[in-house]
Design a protein around this motif. Structure first.
Motif, short mmCIF file in Angstrom:
data_model
loop_
_atom_site.label_atom_id
_atom_site.label_comp_id
_atom_site.label_asym_id
_atom_site.label_seq_id
_atom_site.Cartn_x
_atom_site.Cartn_y
_atom_site.Cartn_z
N LEU A 190 -71.45 -93.08 -19.56
CA LEU A 190 -72.90 -92.95 -19.70
C LEU A 190 -73.61 -94.24 -19.30
O LEU A 190 -73.21 -95.33 -19.71
CB LEU A 190 -73.25 -92.58 -21.14
CG LEU A 190 -72.65 -91.28 -21.67
CD1 LEU A 190 -73.05 -91.06 -23.12
CD2 LEU A 190 -73.07 -90.10 -20.80
N VAL A 191 -74.66 -94.09 -18.50
CA VAL A 191 -75.46 -95.20 -18.03
C VAL A 191 -76.86 -95.07 -18.64
O VAL A 191 -77.43 -93.97 -18.66
CB VAL A 191 -75.56 -95.22 -16.49
CG1 VAL A 191 -76.43 -96.36 -16.01
CG2 VAL A 191 -74.16 -95.31 -15.88
N GLN A 192 -77.39 -96.17 -19.15
CA GLN A 192 -78.74 -96.12 -19.71
C GLN A 192 -79.78 -95.95 -18.60
O GLN A 192 -79.63 -96.51 -17.51
CB GLN A 192 -79.04 -97.39 -20.50
CG GLN A 192 -78.47 -97.42 -21.90
CD GLN A 192 -78.87 -98.69 -22.63
OE1 GLN A 192 -78.74 -99.79 -22.09
NE2 GLN A 192 -79.36 -98.55 -23.85
N CYS A 197 -89.70 -96.56 -16.76
CA CYS A 197 -89.68 -96.79 -15.30
C CYS A 197 -88.49 -96.16 -14.61
O CYS A 197 -88.36 -96.27 -13.39
CB CYS A 197 -89.72 -98.29 -15.01
SG CYS A 197 -88.21 -99.18 -15.44
N ALA A 198 -87.60 -95.52 -15.37
CA ALA A 198 -86.44 -94.80 -14.84
C ALA A 198 -85.37 -95.71 -14.22
O ALA A 198 -84.44 -95.23 -13.58
CB ALA A 198 -86.86 -93.74 -13.82
N CYS A 211 -88.92 -103.48 -17.02
CA CYS A 211 -90.29 -103.34 -17.51
C CYS A 211 -90.46 -103.69 -18.99
O CYS A 211 -91.58 -103.76 -19.49
CB CYS A 211 -90.80 -101.92 -17.27
SG CYS A 211 -90.05 -100.67 -18.35
N GLY A 212 -89.33 -103.89 -19.69
CA GLY A 212 -89.40 -104.31 -21.08
C GLY A 212 -89.48 -103.17 -22.08
O GLY A 212 -89.52 -103.41 -23.30
N ASP A 217 -82.99 -93.14 -22.27
CA ASP A 217 -82.05 -92.03 -22.43
C ASP A 217 -80.83 -92.35 -21.58
O ASP A 217 -80.67 -93.51 -21.16
CB ASP A 217 -82.70 -90.69 -22.07
CG ASP A 217 -83.21 -90.66 -20.63
OD1 ASP A 217 -82.91 -91.60 -19.86
OD2 ASP A 217 -83.91 -89.69 -20.26
N THR A 218 -79.96 -91.42 -21.32
CA THR A 218 -78.75 -91.70 -20.55
C THR A 218 -78.55 -90.67 -19.46
O THR A 218 -79.05 -89.54 -19.54
CB THR A 218 -77.50 -91.70 -21.45
OG1 THR A 218 -77.31 -90.41 -22.03
CG2 THR A 218 -77.62 -92.75 -22.54
#
Length: 297
Positions: A190-192, A197-198, A211-212, A217-218
Motif C-alpha cells: 500500500l502506498v499513501q 493534492c493526490a 502540500c502539508g 488514503d491509500t
C-alpha cells in the motif's frame, strides 16, 4: 595425525619453493597503469607521460596468474595445501600482504619472479575457524635485478560451527506506518496518497511533504517496477542474513521508490534498469516482507 606431528610436517615446508622461474603475463604497460589509477582515483603525475613509472602498489599486478592460476606453482606448495586439506583445513581466505620496493617499474619492463614458502604458523583460532597461516615471499626481478618483494599470507582453516540461525530483526511498527505493515501481512503493498493534492508518497508519513495536508488514503501498488539503484551485501553484521545478496532501490510503476531484497536471480546479475515484480516472502512464523523478483528480459 596428532597436532605435534602435523605441526612438524607443516614446518618442514618452510624454505621450499612455491614457484620457480615465473614470468609476468605482460610487460609493464601504460594501459594497465591507467586502469589502475582510474580505479584507485590516483592522479599522481608520476604515473603519466613519457617518463611515467608504475604505482609501486601494482607490484603484485605484474605477477598475477589470472583466472588460470600460476602454471609454475611448485609440487611442494601443492603438497602443503593438500596436507592442510587432509587435516580439515579445506577453506582458505587471504589475510594480508606486505611489499618492499627497491626501484620503480617502468613501461616496457618484463618481470620475472621466484616464490618461497616463508612460514607456516602453528594452529590458530579465529572467528572464521581454526587453521594455519601460510606466508609466501615473492622476489620480483627485471633483467636479474631485484626490484621488489611481495609477501602474501593466507589462512587455511576449518570453518567454525555456526550457532543456530537467528531471526531477522523485526520492523518498527508505529501509528504512522501500522497500515503499511497490515497490508504486507495481506500480501498487499500500500502506498499513501494525499487526499488534498493526490501526491503519492513512500515511506509512509503523517503528512504530505508536497502540500502539508494531514489527510490521506491509500492505493495498492501494481507490483511492477525497475531497479533504480542497488548494492550487494557481502559482510553484514547480522547472523540472520546469508551474504552475498542484493538490496535494491526499486522505482515502482506508480513513481515512488521502495527498498527491498532482489530475489530469483543471482546477486551478481542485478543491474540498474532491470525489471522486477513484487512478491512476498515469509521468513518465520511472524515475519513477512515484500521482495522483488527479477523478470526475465
Amino acid at each position: 595425525m596428532g597436532e605435534d606431528e602435523l605441526h612438524a610436517r607443516l614446518k618442514a615446508y618452510e624454505g621450499r619453493p612455491a614457484a620457480v622461474g615465473g614470468t609476468g603475463r605482460d610487460p609493464v604497460n601504460a594501459p594497465m597503469i591507467r586502469h589502475w589509477c582510474e580505479a584507485m582515483g590516483d592522479r599522481n603525475p608520476s604515473y603519466t607521460g613519457p617518463d611515467a613509472i608504475a604505482p609501486p602498489t601494482m607490484l603484485q599486478a605484474w605477477i598475477m596468474g589470472g583466472l588460470g592460476g600460476h602454471p609454475g606453482r611448485s609440487r611442494a606448495y601443492e603438497e602443503l595445501l593438500a596436507l592442510l586439506d587432509e587435516a580439515g583445513c579445506a577453506s582458505v581466505v587471504a589475510t594480508d600482504c606486505e611489499q618492499e620496493y627497491l626501484r620503480p617499474l617502468r613501461p616496457g619492463d618484463e618481470v620475472s619472479f621466484d616464490t618461497v614458502i616463508e612460514s607456516v604458523s602453528g594452529r590458530k583460532t579465529t572467528r572464521l575457524g581454526t587453521g594455519h597461516f601460510v606466508t609466501t615471499r615473492t622476489d620480483v626481478r627485471v633483467g636479474g635485478e631485484l626490484v621488489g618483494t611481495h609477501r602474501f599470507r593466507v589462512l587455511k582453516y576449518a570453518p567454525a560451527r555456526r550457532p543456530p540461525k537467528e531471526r531477522r530483526p523485526r520492523p518498527v511498527v508505529n501509528r504512522d506506518n501500522a497500515g503499511f505493515w497490515e497490508g504486507v501481512g495481506r500480501h498487499r503493498l500500500l502506498v499513501q496518497r494525499c487526499a488534498a493534492c493526490a501526491a503519492l508518497r513512500f515511506p509512509w508519513l503523517p503528512g504530505c511533504p508536497t502540500c502539508g495536508s494531514p489527510e490521506w488514503d491509500t492505493v495498492e501498488a501494481s507490483g511492477e517496477g525497475t531497479v533504480f539503484s542497488y548494492v550487494v551485501m557481502h559482510h553484514p553484521p547480522f547472523p540472520a542474513f546469508d551474504p552475498p545478496y542484493a538490496v535494491a532501490l526499486v522505482e515502482l510503476a506508480e513513481g515512488v521508490r521502495v527498498v527491498a531484497d532482489v530475489v530469483g536471480v543471482p546477486y551478481d546479475e542485478v543491474r540498474v534498469g532491470m525489471p522486477v515484480r513484487l512478491g512476498f516472502r515469509r521468513y518465520d512464523e511472524e515475519l513477512v516482507l515484500p521482495v522483488f523478483e527479477g523478470v526475465a528480459g
